[in-house]
Design a protein around this motif. Structure first.
Motif, PDB file in Angstrom:
ATOM      1  N   THR A  20      -6.050   8.954  -7.008  1.00  9.40           N
ATOM      2  CA  THR A  20      -5.356   8.485  -5.809  1.00  9.40           C
ATOM      3  C   THR A  20      -6.410   8.165  -4.760  1.00  9.40           C
ATOM      4  O   THR A  20      -7.040   9.082  -4.215  1.00  9.40           O
TER       5      THR A  20
ATOM      6  N   ARG B  53      -4.428   9.315  -0.082  1.00  5.31           N
ATOM      7  CA  ARG B  53      -2.999   9.629   0.022  1.00  5.31           C
ATOM      8  C   ARG B  53      -2.425   9.323   1.400  1.00  5.31           C
ATOM      9  O   ARG B  53      -1.225   9.086   1.545  1.00  5.31           O
ATOM     10  N   TYR B  54      -3.262   9.340   2.437  1.00  6.62           N
ATOM     11  CA  TYR B  54      -2.748   9.213   3.800  1.00  6.62           C
ATOM     12  C   TYR B  54      -3.320   7.989   4.507  1.00  6.62           C
ATOM     13  O   TYR B  54      -3.476   7.980   5.723  1.00  6.62           O
TER      14      TYR B  54
ATOM     15  N   ARG C 148      -2.471   4.462  -1.505  1.00  4.83           N
ATOM     16  CA  ARG C 148      -1.658   5.682  -1.596  1.00  4.83           C
ATOM     17  C   ARG C 148      -1.023   5.838  -2.969  1.00  4.83           C
ATOM     18  O   ARG C 148      -0.398   6.864  -3.235  1.00  4.83           O
TER      19      ARG C 148
ATOM     20  N   PHE D  95       5.637   7.222   3.670  1.00  8.15           N
ATOM     21  CA  PHE D  95       4.347   7.688   4.165  1.00  8.15           C
ATOM     22  C   PHE D  95       4.420   9.186   4.464  1.00  8.15           C
ATOM     23  O   PHE D  95       5.405   9.677   5.013  1.00  8.15           O
TER      24      PHE D  95
END
Length: 456
Positions: A352, A355-356, A364, A400
């Motif tokens: 990944t 992720r943010y 993401r 999100f």
């Protein structure tokens, strides 16, 4: 204060999906199409949710609050308080079988589509979690023909002529698992689960003889058989976090399945195809068919960007079941068919990028790949069948800073490639495409389902 609409909709979807999957499992729809499913309980399904299957099937040591782990009940204790995790998936498959007979290549193909799994995981107390799953355990699906040439010197068939045999069968065996996981000490968890197996497998063969000379006809023979299974078994599991920090974690896990006799109820019937379909033989017995004891061990390492898993699975099919049957092959020979112990190695990786990341949606996403290699649980004339699978997939986050995701996975596999040319056995190849949904409700998305309301 009323229960949120999201909870009602997700819970309703879970109930309807469970009912739908249960109906599918009981109708014996084809989930596999392979001549190797002619014996026993058929082809074993790959266990686990799609995110695990896209990583080669690893999962014994997976311990993640956002992943429903169907492989190890010790992982149920990872469910955070005030959360609910629900997962289900569907799968389509394309089977491609090829065989070389007298320098002539024969091929066949078939497509299947069905539900694969339904699972949920919830906390029931501090460091105690409950898990449930419903998934196919094995599947039977085949249609094949065998032509017996005329042999004038044969004392039985010399006056009849050639014979055309047609075999077909379908059905499946499903597994329901309900278990509890507990973390009695920091970084150490134990789990126990009850497994219920049920299903029905139906098989039919038709033998059509032809006269050697003249226009005489013989009645064909029709045989039918069915397995009906309903039995409970058990599983225990352990997980240990050797390393656990905000930046990385290394987890070891193991499970042991007790197995045991399924005691299938077998109904066998043989008829002649005259005007009244006269029964020649009919009986009902309880056969001995033993599920293997299974030992699985695994390791899983994860950071914010990477996850790597490795599993080894051993099943002692050969030590608990006798020979199945004797079958003819295309080159004129015949094979004894027997169960054998299996050894399977699984490896998977997930990446990944970020992720943010608020700007790039694709960073993401979670990208997965895996490899699985082992042997089939039956031998043909002492010849073992190797099998392998290569998997790819990705997970798309629904929102999100959220854990819910839509998973997509593909798998390519092959069986019998190591002996098909030497023995005349079929080489089987398949391609699978699956879609899964992981729905997570908890503090991460503002849904507190298990909080007592202060105001009405």
């Amino acid at each position: 204060m009323q229960v949120k609409k999201t909870f009602r909709s997700l819970f309703g979807a879970a109930v309807l999906s469970c009912l739908a999957a249960g109906a599918v499992a009981q109708t014996s729809s084809i989930n596999a199409f392979s001549p190797y499913t002619m014996y026993g309980i058929g082809e074993l399904s790959t266990p686990g949710t799609l995110s695990m299957r896209s990583m080669g099937g690893v999962g014994v040591a997976v311990r993640n609050p956002g992943v429903a782990n169907m492989l190890n009940p010790a992982a149920f204790s990872a469910a955070p308080r005030k959360t609910f995790l629900f997962s289900f998936g569907i799968e389509g498959q394309n089977y491609y079988n090829s065989q070389s007979v007298d320098n002539t290549s024969k091929k066949s193909a078939y497509n299947t589509f069905n539900f694969h799994d339904i699972a949920f995981q919830i906390p029931i107390a501090k460091k105690v979690g409950l898990g449930f799953s419903l998934a196919p355990y094995s599947s039977v699906g085949y249609r094949t023909q065998y032509y017996r040439e005329y042999r004038p010197n044969d004392p039985v068939w010399g006056n009849i002529g050639p014979m055309q045999y047609t075999y077909q069968g379908e059905g499946d065996l499903s597994e329901v698992k309900l278990g509890v996981g507990w973390e009695p000490f920091k970084n150490f968890s134990v789990g126990i689960a009850a497994q219920y197996y049920w299903g029905r497998i139906d098989r039919t063969y038709v033998a059509v003889p032809a006269a050697v000379v003249g226009d005489g006809n013989f009645n064909s023979i029709v045989g039918t058989g069915s397995y009906s299974i309903s039995q409970f078994k058990g599983q225990v599991g352990l997980q240990w976090n050797a390393i656990f920090s905000p930046r990385r974690a290394l987890t070891f896990g193991t499970t042991f399945d007790f197995g045991g006799d399924l005691r299938p109820r077998s109904e066998e019937r043989i008829y002649t195809s005259d005007s009244s379909s006269t029964p020649v033989k009919g009986d009902t017995t309880n056969l001995k068919l033993v599920l293997p004891r299974q030992l699985a061990v695994g390791a899983y390492y994860q950071t914010s960007r990477w996850a790597v898993g490795l599993d080894y699975v051993y099943q002692n099919w050969g030590g608990r079941n006798k020979g199945i049957a004797r079958t003819a092959v295309a080159n004129g020979g015949s094979f004894d068919i027997a169960y054998t112990d299996t050894h399977t190695v699984k490896f998977g990786v997930e990446f990944t990028p970020s992720r943010y990341d608020a700007r790039n949606f694709f960073k993401r996403w979670s990208y997965r790949a895996g490899l699985r290699y082992g042997n089939y649980n039956q031998t043909f004339g002492g010849h073992g069948l190797d099998q392998y699978a290569v998997t790819l997939g990705f997970g798309i986050p629904v929102r999100f800073f959220g854990t819910s995701a839509i998973d997509v996975g593909v798998e390519y596999g092959s069986r019998g490639f190591n002996v098909s040319r030497q023995t005349g056995l079929i080489r089987q190849r398949y391609f699978k495409f699956a879609v899964g949904f992981s729905l997570f409700a908890g503090s991460e998305n503002g849904e507190y389902w298990f909080v007592r309301p202060k105001y009405d």
